[in-house]
Design a protein around this motif. Sequence first.
Motif, PDB file in Angstrom:
ATOM      1  N   ALA B 108       0.192 -61.936   4.813  1.00 55.60           N
ATOM      2  CA  ALA B 108       0.342 -60.499   4.525  1.00 55.60           C
ATOM      3  C   ALA B 108       1.591 -59.944   5.221  1.00 55.60           C
ATOM      4  N   THR B 109       1.892 -60.448   6.397  1.00 55.45           N
ATOM      5  CA  THR B 109       3.081 -59.993   7.111  1.00 55.45           C
ATOM      6  C   THR B 109       4.329 -60.529   6.424  1.00 55.45           C
ATOM      7  N   LEU B 110       4.303 -61.805   6.090  1.00 57.30           N
ATOM      8  CA  LEU B 110       5.460 -62.398   5.410  1.00 57.30           C
ATOM      9  C   LEU B 110       5.768 -61.675   4.095  1.00 57.30           C
ATOM     10  N   ALA B 111       4.721 -61.174   3.448  1.00 54.73           N
ATOM     11  CA  ALA B 111       4.913 -60.499   2.157  1.00 54.73           C
ATOM     12  C   ALA B 111       5.603 -59.147   2.296  1.00 54.73           C
ATOM     13  N   ALA B 112       5.749 -58.662   3.530  1.00 54.24           N
ATOM     14  CA  ALA B 112       6.369 -57.343   3.737  1.00 54.24           C
ATOM     15  C   ALA B 112       7.889 -57.385   3.620  1.00 54.24           C
ATOM     16  N   ALA B 113       8.467 -58.559   3.533  1.00 44.43           N
ATOM     17  CA  ALA B 113       9.923 -58.679   3.349  1.00 44.43           C
ATOM     18  C   ALA B 113      10.202 -59.918   2.498  1.00 44.43           C
ATOM     19  N   PRO B 114      11.279 -59.897   1.727  1.00 43.22           N
ATOM     20  CA  PRO B 114      11.518 -61.044   0.835  1.00 43.22           C
ATOM     21  C   PRO B 114      11.944 -62.312   1.572  1.00 43.22           C
ATOM     22  N   ARG B 115      12.627 -62.161   2.703  1.00 40.12           N
ATOM     23  CA  ARG B 115      13.063 -63.356   3.430  1.00 40.12           C
ATOM     24  C   ARG B 115      12.932 -63.130   4.943  1.00 40.12           C
ATOM     25  N   TRP B 116      12.385 -64.109   5.616  1.00 37.42           N
ATOM     26  CA  TRP B 116      12.275 -64.103   7.082  1.00 37.42           C
ATOM     27  C   TRP B 116      13.043 -65.302   7.597  1.00 37.42           C
TER      28      TRP B 116
END
Lengths: 236, 243
Positions: B108-116
Amino acid sequence: MDYPYVGLGRLSRRKPYSFSPFGGSAFLEAHAARRESFGEELRRTGALHRFEREAGPSAECVEIEERCGILDGELESAWKDELAACGSVATADWLERIVCDHRRETLPLAGDERWSVRVVRRWVERFEAFGCVHARYDRQGRRVERDPNRPDVVVRLAAATAQAGSDADDVATATIHLNALLKANDLVDAQWHHVGGERSTTDADFALMALELESVLLDRVARHAAAVQRTKEAGA
Amino acid sequence: MNDRVVFLLHPSLRARAYLQTAMRAGLGPDLAVRLGSDADDAADPAWSAPADGSFDPRESLVATLDRYGVGEVQVDDPDVNGARLVAVLRAIAPSLVVFTGGGILREATLAAAPRWLHVHPGRLPDRRGSTCIHFGLLLDGRVEASAIFMRAGLDGGPVAYRRALEVDPTWTPEGLDHVDDARIRSRVLVETLCRLREPGFAAEEQDAGDQKTFYVIHPVLKHIALTTALPSAQDAAREETVS
């Protein structure tokens, strides 16, 4: 310096190894001395005495080779190399007998009666990730019953991990197993000395086998690391 | 979506190293999201300075952001998977988040931005796990770091950049757990940020067949790695023998 990972604290802390301090060569000497002393203790109470009484120390290498024939192909190919590297005929024969015992042993994991590579890998991953291992898992790797770090299970985990590490073709895979084996052997030592209860002779056999193979694997990895350095220095 | 780079600053030595090194290289973020309170942004007295002076561990994150005039959003909850952080990131809509550590990110956190972007101190895909600096020294006689676009799971995601680093004589056994680790990763971060700007840049998917996970290194293996590969550890061992 005392080796610090086999005391009572090892029983209460499942994962005590993060950011471990540097103790120089004295630390490595302390580890070797502790393993030597635990090995001597196991020999006094366990496997080598039984072997010497039953088979005698004069067993010939050729007999060992013949006895290896009862093992299946996978174990045979792996263990012949290990036996050849053992040096001592008595120890080699003893190790071979342990393998036979080990093959007859029913793994305390649901649905898998052998310590297959797949099962051992799953067991090691659980132990590494959670700092404990339970007695039974199903084929999907789900815990069937909660029973963390039961001493007889831990000692079998150590033995199975030692065997898997010895079977590894590449040094990276051997290192992954050795890393888990070192932790499991710490726990076996701590449980042996700080947890009450009866110890079976089989437990002593497995514990000594795991210690012997830890030493073999450590030698393999240390020789690899030294060879890498020599190659780099030669290149420079 | 904005073309906006955000540094997610968890209060840590590594975050200070990333921020200061990137700012010095002119590759700083458009905006920073700082996790934790101002009190959390205090230096740990145990943090030592890197031998190459590449960053100052005593300078707080706030001080660096002020010095370079970088805007920040502060999220009091230091949890990298906190609901507030997810909401903030969704509102900012960054194109890239640089991760400075603080835990394992949930989907869910990763989904908050397109690239980490995360710098892992090991060669991927075959050196996964948190102590791969030591496993690299043990098995390869050097450190290899990989910058990845994170996906769920340990050290998963396409590799943006790989870098092999020969042993630096100023690395120390203690430093490789802290300041030298931060120094290695921040150097690779800066090189990765440069690479992302190159035309035709493309990340490389990890080969699933080659993946190997190394769990936290046992102290015995760590000592073999350090005393074999690290000059400062060999010096320490020699002094110990003499005394």
